[in-house]
Design a protein around this motif. Structure first.
Motif, short mmCIF file in Angstrom:
data_model
loop_
_atom_site.label_atom_id
_atom_site.label_comp_id
_atom_site.label_asym_id
_atom_site.label_seq_id
_atom_site.Cartn_x
_atom_site.Cartn_y
_atom_site.Cartn_z
N LYS A 55 0.66 -1.23 0.22
CA LYS A 55 -0.13 -0.12 -0.26
C LYS A 55 1.07 0.98 0.13
O LYS A 55 1.55 1.31 1.06
N GLY A 56 0.75 1.98 -0.92
CA GLY A 56 1.39 3.64 -0.62
C GLY A 56 2.66 3.15 -1.90
O GLY A 56 2.99 4.51 -1.77
N ALA A 57 3.45 2.03 -2.21
CA ALA A 57 4.40 2.48 -3.27
C ALA A 57 3.35 3.02 -4.36
O ALA A 57 2.98 2.52 -5.22
N PRO A 58 4.40 3.61 -5.59
CA PRO A 58 4.31 4.27 -5.77
C PRO A 58 4.40 3.60 -7.36
O PRO A 58 5.12 2.15 -7.42
N TYR A 59 3.38 3.93 -8.83
CA TYR A 59 3.04 3.24 -10.03
C TYR A 59 4.04 4.17 -10.19
O TYR A 59 4.51 4.80 -10.53
N LYS A 60 5.39 3.01 -11.20
CA LYS A 60 5.73 3.27 -12.20
C LYS A 60 5.80 2.34 -13.62
O LYS A 60 5.34 1.03 -12.81
N TRP A 61 5.47 2.49 -15.13
CA TRP A 61 4.74 1.64 -15.87
C TRP A 61 6.58 0.91 -16.24
O TRP A 61 7.94 1.09 -15.99
N GLY A 62 6.52 -0.36 -16.00
CA GLY A 62 6.97 -1.93 -15.78
C GLY A 62 7.90 -2.12 -15.34
O GLY A 62 8.19 -3.01 -14.78
N ALA A 63 7.36 -1.31 -14.12
CA ALA A 63 8.50 -1.59 -12.32
C ALA A 63 7.64 -3.19 -12.10
O ALA A 63 6.31 -3.58 -12.21
N THR A 137 0.17 5.96 -13.73
CA THR A 137 0.40 7.10 -13.26
C THR A 137 0.66 8.29 -12.41
O THR A 137 -0.78 8.30 -13.18
N GLY A 138 1.49 8.53 -10.93
CA GLY A 138 1.17 9.53 -10.48
C GLY A 138 0.45 8.86 -9.44
O GLY A 138 0.19 10.05 -9.17
N ASP A 139 -0.48 7.21 -9.46
CA ASP A 139 -1.07 7.19 -8.44
C ASP A 139 -0.45 6.16 -7.13
O ASP A 139 1.55 5.50 -8.03
N VAL A 140 -0.55 5.82 -6.30
CA VAL A 140 0.22 4.41 -5.63
C VAL A 140 -0.68 2.74 -5.49
O VAL A 140 -1.50 3.24 -5.96
N VAL A 141 -0.56 2.19 -5.17
CA VAL A 141 -0.19 0.79 -4.92
C VAL A 141 -1.32 1.11 -3.73
O VAL A 141 -1.47 2.03 -2.75
N ARG A 142 -3.29 0.56 -4.09
CA ARG A 142 -4.32 1.10 -2.98
C ARG A 142 -5.36 0.35 -3.19
O ARG A 142 -5.92 -0.65 -4.08
N LEU A 143 -6.10 0.08 -2.13
CA LEU A 143 -7.12 -0.75 -2.37
C LEU A 143 -8.73 0.17 -2.74
O LEU A 143 -8.63 0.77 -2.27
N GLU A 144 -9.45 -0.36 -3.86
CA GLU A 144 -10.44 0.79 -4.48
C GLU A 144 -11.40 -1.10 -5.41
O GLU A 144 -11.18 -2.07 -5.35
N LYS A 145 -13.03 0.16 -5.17
CA LYS A 145 -14.13 -0.15 -5.63
C LYS A 145 -13.70 -0.98 -7.09
O LYS A 145 -13.50 0.15 -7.84
N ILE A 146 -14.14 -1.80 -7.65
CA ILE A 146 -14.49 -2.38 -8.78
C ILE A 146 -14.98 -0.59 -9.41
O ILE A 146 -16.72 -0.87 -9.00
N TRP A 147 -14.79 -0.38 -10.78
CA TRP A 147 -15.29 0.38 -11.42
C TRP A 147 -16.32 0.42 -12.21
O TRP A 147 -16.83 0.91 -13.08
N THR A 148 -16.46 -1.63 -12.72
CA THR A 148 -16.77 -1.32 -13.86
C THR A 148 -17.35 -3.16 -13.39
O THR A 148 -16.73 -3.57 -13.06
N ARG A 149 -18.61 -3.04 -15.03
CA ARG A 149 -18.64 -4.41 -15.08
C ARG A 149 -17.91 -5.06 -16.05
O ARG A 149 -17.86 -6.62 -16.43
N ARG A 150 -16.73 -3.88 -16.69
CA ARG A 150 -16.40 -5.03 -17.25
C ARG A 150 -14.96 -5.91 -17.41
O ARG A 150 -14.37 -4.97 -17.26
N VAL A 151 -14.98 -6.71 -16.08
CA VAL A 151 -13.92 -7.52 -16.02
C VAL A 151 -14.04 -9.41 -16.20
O VAL A 151 -15.27 -9.37 -16.02
N TRP A 152 -13.48 -9.90 -16.25
CA TRP A 152 -12.94 -11.42 -15.96
C TRP A 152 -12.41 -11.07 -14.97
O TRP A 152 -11.26 -10.78 -14.54
N TYR A 153 -12.58 -12.71 -14.20
CA TYR A 153 -12.30 -13.11 -13.09
C TYR A 153 -10.50 -14.43 -12.99
O TYR A 153 -11.55 -15.05 -14.23
N GLY A 154 -9.98 -14.21 -12.82
CA GLY A 154 -8.95 -15.49 -13.25
C GLY A 154 -8.71 -16.14 -12.00
O GLY A 154 -7.83 -15.71 -10.88
N ARG A 155 -8.76 -17.49 -11.60
CA ARG A 155 -8.15 -18.26 -10.33
C ARG A 155 -6.47 -18.20 -10.51
O ARG A 155 -6.08 -19.19 -11.74
#
Length: 157
Positions: A55-63, A137-155
């Motif tokens: 939680k709070g770790a910065p986003y970096k593309w490719g990291a 980019t500019g955001d951090v690792v966080r807990l967030e509500k799923i904002w769309t129904r356009r999701v698939w789930y995988g185990r």
């Protein structure tokens, strides 16, 4: 020698046809298909804890961590720490999971966001309609509500 210690040698002598019968020696019966589900759930729970710890770790593309992450880098890192290797990208990870329905999702499953047939984002399901993820980019690792129904789930197995 206890009954559990004798099972491997008994199984070697009896062959695989009697494996389920011999599994009862220890006082429990092994049901096919249940052990992998329990293992997947335990691994998912461990990966979920790892993701939450970032939680709070910065986003970096490719990291891929341990201090910065992009979305699939966070899931890759979390499952690696839980004992399972995943491919690098969200789309590759989707292709390596067992696809499940929304009603069968569990905490620790992966949530794949898609546009048409293309996967563009991934997070780890935390329960109650929320995910741990590295958003953008500019955001951090966080807990967030799923904002769309356009999701698939995988185990991850």
């Amino acid at each position: 020698m206890t009954a559990l210690n004798r099972v491997p040698s008994l199984m070697a002598r009896a062959g695989t046809a009697s494996a389920l019968t011999l599994a009862a020696v220890g006082g429990s019966i092994v049901a096919p298909g249940l052990a992998p589900e329990a293992e997947a759930a335990a691994m998912g729970a461990r990966a979920l804890k790892v993701a939450a710890s970032k939680k709070g770790a910065p986003y970096k593309w490719g990291a891929t961590g341990p201090r910065r992450f992009d979305c699939s880098g966070l899931t890759l890192y979390s499952f690696k720490k839980a004992g399972k290797a995943l491919p690098r990208t969200a789309a590759q990870q989707y292709n390596k999971t067992r696809h499940i329905s929304v009603k069968n999702r569990k905490a620790g499953d992966l949530v794949f966001f898609h546009s048409g047939f293309g996967v563009y984002h991934v997070g780890i399901y935390a329960g109650k309609g929320k995910i741990w993820h590295a958003p953008k980019t500019g955001d951090v690792v966080r807990l967030e509500k799923i904002w769309t129904r356009r999701v698939w789930y995988g185990r991850v197995n």
